[in-house]
Design a protein around this motif. Structure first.
Motif, PDB file in Angstrom:
ATOM      1  N   UNK A 372      -5.496   1.415  -8.586  1.00 13.90           N
ATOM      2  CA  UNK A 372      -5.125   0.480  -7.961  1.00 13.90           C
ATOM      3  C   UNK A 372      -3.660   0.636  -7.249  1.00 13.90           C
ATOM      4  N   UNK A 373      -3.131   1.267  -8.055  1.00 13.95           N
ATOM      5  CA  UNK A 373      -1.559   1.420  -7.386  1.00 13.95           C
ATOM      6  C   UNK A 373      -1.714   2.221  -6.385  1.00 13.95           C
ATOM      7  N   UNK A 374      -2.162   3.542  -6.723  1.00 11.20           N
ATOM      8  CA  UNK A 374      -2.643   4.663  -5.028  1.00 11.20           C
ATOM      9  C   UNK A 374      -3.254   2.989  -3.922  1.00 11.20           C
ATOM     10  N   UNK A 375      -4.051   2.719  -4.061  1.00 12.50           N
ATOM     11  CA  UNK A 375      -4.934   1.581  -2.863  1.00 12.50           C
ATOM     12  C   UNK A 375      -3.375   0.416  -2.783  1.00 12.50           C
ATOM     13  N   UNK A 376      -2.445  -0.163  -3.838  1.00 13.37           N
ATOM     14  CA  UNK A 376      -1.985  -0.817  -2.818  1.00 13.37           C
ATOM     15  C   UNK A 376      -1.148  -0.274  -1.870  1.00 13.37           C
ATOM     16  N   UNK A 386       9.250  -2.510   4.316  1.00 12.78           N
ATOM     17  CA  UNK A 386      10.493  -2.236   4.054  1.00 12.78           C
ATOM     18  C   UNK A 386      10.244  -2.045   2.536  1.00 12.78           C
ATOM     19  N   UNK A 387       9.860  -2.141   1.632  1.00 10.01           N
ATOM     20  CA  UNK A 387       9.951  -1.491   0.618  1.00 10.01           C
ATOM     21  C   UNK A 387       8.675  -0.710  -0.006  1.00 10.01           C
ATOM     22  N   UNK A 388       7.893  -0.168   1.029  1.00  5.98           N
ATOM     23  CA  UNK A 388       6.465   0.854   0.659  1.00  5.98           C
ATOM     24  C   UNK A 388       6.938   2.166   0.699  1.00  5.98           C
ATOM     25  N   UNK A 389       7.851   2.923   0.736  1.00  8.30           N
ATOM     26  CA  UNK A 389       8.425   4.352   0.563  1.00  8.30           C
ATOM     27  C   UNK A 389       8.452   4.031  -1.136  1.00  8.30           C
ATOM     28  N   UNK A 390       9.451   3.077  -1.368  1.00  8.90           N
ATOM     29  CA  UNK A 390       9.607   2.948  -2.690  1.00  8.90           C
ATOM     30  C   UNK A 390       8.440   2.821  -3.665  1.00  8.90           C
ATOM     31  N   UNK A 391       7.797   1.632  -3.778  1.00 10.51           N
ATOM     32  CA  UNK A 391       6.551   1.505  -4.408  1.00 10.51           C
ATOM     33  C   UNK A 391       5.833   3.487  -3.840  1.00 10.51           C
ATOM     34  N   UNK A 392       6.158   4.122  -3.187  1.00 17.60           N
ATOM     35  CA  UNK A 392       4.482   5.833  -3.036  1.00 17.60           C
ATOM     36  C   UNK A 392       5.922   6.982  -3.668  1.00 17.60           C
ATOM     37  N   UNK A 393       6.967   6.508  -4.025  1.00 26.52           N
ATOM     38  CA  UNK A 393       7.574   7.324  -5.133  1.00 26.52           C
ATOM     39  C   UNK A 393       7.706   6.981  -6.734  1.00 26.52           C
ATOM     40  N   UNK A 423       0.113  14.033  -6.378  1.00 25.93           N
ATOM     41  CA  UNK A 423       1.200  12.918  -5.815  1.00 25.93           C
ATOM     42  C   UNK A 423       2.190  14.404  -6.500  1.00 25.93           C
ATOM     43  N   UNK A 424       1.896  15.917  -6.089  1.00 28.76           N
ATOM     44  CA  UNK A 424       2.335  16.873  -5.720  1.00 28.76           C
ATOM     45  C   UNK A 424       2.742  16.924  -4.171  1.00 28.76           C
ATOM     46  N   UNK A 425       1.676  16.515  -4.017  1.00 30.63           N
ATOM     47  CA  UNK A 425       1.890  16.137  -2.311  1.00 30.63           C
ATOM     48  C   UNK A 425       2.078  15.115  -1.732  1.00 30.63           C
ATOM     49  N   UNK A 426       2.590  14.124  -2.638  1.00 30.38           N
ATOM     50  CA  UNK A 426       3.243  12.853  -2.151  1.00 30.38           C
ATOM     51  C   UNK A 426       5.271  12.951  -1.950  1.00 30.38           C
ATOM     52  N   UNK A 427       5.506  13.905  -3.049  1.00 25.13           N
ATOM     53  CA  UNK A 427       7.191  13.970  -3.866  1.00 25.13           C
ATOM     54  C   UNK A 427       7.146  15.213  -2.504  1.00 25.13           C
ATOM     55  N   UNK A 428       6.183  15.364  -2.110  1.00 26.49           N
ATOM     56  CA  UNK A 428       7.083  16.834  -1.062  1.00 26.49           C
ATOM     57  C   UNK A 428       6.988  15.527   0.006  1.00 26.49           C
ATOM     58  N   UNK A 429       6.519  14.244   0.341  1.00 28.51           N
ATOM     59  CA  UNK A 429       7.127  14.380   1.917  1.00 28.51           C
ATOM     60  C   UNK A 429       7.264  12.781   1.966  1.00 28.51           C
ATOM     61  N   UNK A 430       7.322  12.006   0.538  1.00 27.27           N
ATOM     62  CA  UNK A 430       7.937  10.032   0.605  1.00 27.27           C
ATOM     63  C   UNK A 430       9.341  10.556   1.080  1.00 27.27           C
ATOM     64  N   UNK A 431      10.073  11.443   0.969  1.00 26.92           N
ATOM     65  CA  UNK A 431      11.463  11.179   2.107  1.00 26.92           C
ATOM     66  C   UNK A 431      11.226  11.131   2.907  1.00 26.92           C
ATOM     67  N   UNK A 432      10.601  11.692   3.776  1.00 26.47           N
ATOM     68  CA  UNK A 432       9.588  11.482   5.149  1.00 26.47           C
ATOM     69  C   UNK A 432       9.226  10.035   5.038  1.00 26.47           C
ATOM     70  N   UNK A 433       8.507   9.755   4.588  1.00 28.78           N
ATOM     71  CA  UNK A 433       7.729   8.406   4.564  1.00 28.78           C
ATOM     72  C   UNK A 433       9.081   7.489   4.434  1.00 28.78           C
ATOM     73  N   UNK A 434      10.382   7.931   4.102  1.00 33.61           N
ATOM     74  CA  UNK A 434      11.642   6.774   3.798  1.00 33.61           C
ATOM     75  C   UNK A 434      11.822   5.783   4.860  1.00 33.61           C
TER      76      UNK A 434
END
Length: 450
Positions: A372-376, A386-393, A423-434
């Motif tokens: 649920x958290x991932x799909x959201x 604006x808060x998308x990167x915060x939620x993803x991180x 999640x490891x892939x997410x962490x690698x690119x979350x700064x870029x998404x932010x």
């Protein structure tokens, strides 16, 4: 009798069950627990037909039929609609079993072809009235509008299902429980749903004489339209004969414009599922007197004081045929990222249903919460909030913490592997998404009231 074991579905059966071409001999079972989870086992066939539709449409038009933002939202809605089944049997089957066990007056043989065909007609007749009431009662429309919220019409739209609709649909099938065994009902309630998958396409235009009897892509395109001639028409599931008998049939005519009469313009999966309930509550509070308040709930979505029970359809927004679906620009980087993350969480979802391990309730809750958290979060990224990167991180950090401190234990290491990879892939690119989300102009998607 050549029965199918509950864990097995052959390629031939998996293909045929989407078109209701299974025989009574291979789909008759003595008890409910032996009935396969056909809908869950159909996932690979859903994906195969979606890819085939995309390929055929690309050959014909040179364009991709499915947009990543809309398709992901539709698939996410379908996943959420099935998550309650991880915890409990479907309400339709559970209530049916209760009535059968306590009140059935005749026990038709479960292994009779006559019983099988009677159940086929009974379930489809019940579905017609479920579907019709979902359009004519505002409280039921609050659930069903999810399925109509896409402005595209393709096979992913078929999977855009409501998580709350079964809370009311079970009532319409209970008369069958007086005579038809639950195992037979459990087969047909799944096949009736599966049949409606393939009719959500624009690739197939006409099926000739079959159009008189069966619900077809042509008939169902009308049902999904917001043109004036389309509204509240063609409710059938497998058969179109009920619409012809009860005066709700309309053939396909002018170009169909798909979606709600007032588009919601959002890819946030929770808003897609539940936004109409908040709207309905607001209307209920505004209404004067108990009569008007009850009318808001139990009359049609277009009803207003002084109007007929279903409202005045002539007052819905005019459709010109030139409408462009809501498809805001978002960068290729975000599209690739969302696509990868969605495929990873889809693997987790499939493993959750398919695993043979004895999972604890806590483990199931954690994995369900992750889904649920991932799909959201993916919905927020699609909308470039604006808060998308915060939620993803936050999503990445929460799941890694759960794994690190043993809340997702060794028993479910296979299940845990994929979310941790994600999640490891997410962490690698979350700064870029932010950075992308913060710099994107007009990052907040506008929402309509309904």
């Amino acid at each position: 009798m050549a029965q199918l074991e509950s864990g097995d579905v052959t390629f031939s059966q998996g293909t045929r069950m989407l078109f209701y071409l299974m025989t009574p001999n291979e789909t008759s079972f003595s008890d409910v627990d032996s009935v396969p989870r056909y809908v869950q086992k159909a996932t690979p066939f859903f994906i195969g037909l979606v890819l085939l539709e995309v390929f055929v449409s690309w050959l014909k038009t040179g364009e991709l039929l499915v947009k990543i933002n809309d398709g992901t939202t539709s698939l996410s809605a379908g996943m959420i609609s099935r998550l309650p089944h991880v915890f409990v049997r479907s309400l339709e089957v559970s209530s049916y079993i209760y009535v059968w066990n306590n009140y059935h007056i005749l026990e038709l043989p479960w292994d009779s072809a006559w019983t099988w065909w009677l159940a086929f007609l009974g379930v489809d007749f019940g579905y017609y009235w479920v579907h019709r009431c979902c359009h004519e009662l505002n409280i039921l429309w609050a659930a069903h509008q999810v399925h109509h919220s896409s402005e595209y019409y393709n096979l992913t739209t078929a999977l855009r299902q409501s998580v709350t609709q079964q809370c009311a649909s079970w009532v319409f099938y209970l008369p069958m429980a007086l005579v038809v065994p639950p195992s037979v009902f459990a087969v047909h309630i799944q096949f009736n749903l599966l049949y409606q998958f393939w009719i959500h396409t624009e690739i197939i235009r006409d099926l000739g004489p079959l159009e008189w009897i069966l619900n077809t892509p042509s008939h169902h395109r009308v049902h999904h339209g917001r043109n004036l001639y389309c509204i509240d028409r063609n409710y059938g599931g497998t058969l179109i004969i009920w619409d012809r008998l009860f005066g709700t049939f309309t053939p396909e005519g002018d170009k169909v414009v798909y979606g709600l009469t007032r588009p919601i313009n959002t890819f946030d999966i929770l808003s897609v599922q539940f936004h109409y309930y908040s709207y309905l509550w607001e209307q209920f509070l505004k209404a004067d007197g108990i009569g008007h308040k009850l009318s808001i709930i139990f009359k049609g979505p277009s009803w207003a004081p002084g109007k007929p029970r279903l409202g005045d359809h002539a007052e819905v927004p005019i459709v010109t045929g030139e409408e462009v679906p809501h498809n805001p620009y978002w960068s290729l980087r975000l599209q690739v990222y969302v696509h990868i993350q969605f495929l990873l969480v889809l693997g987790v979802y499939n493993d959750l249903f398919a695993t043979q391990y004895p999972l604890s309730q806590m483990t199931i809750l954690l994995i369900t919460g992750y889904i649920l958290l991932t799909l959201t979060s993916l919905g927020y990224i699609i909308e470039q909030r604006p808060n998308a990167a915060v939620w993803e991180a936050l999503r990445c950090l929460i799941m890694m913490a759960l794994y690190r401190f043993g809340y997702v234990g060794p028993v479910v290491s296979q299940l845990a592997l994929r979310p941790i990879m994600a999640d490891r892939i997410s962490l690698c690119v979350c700064v870029c998404i932010y950075v992308v989300c913060e710099l994107a102009p007009g990052s907040t998607t506008q929402h309509s009231d309904v």
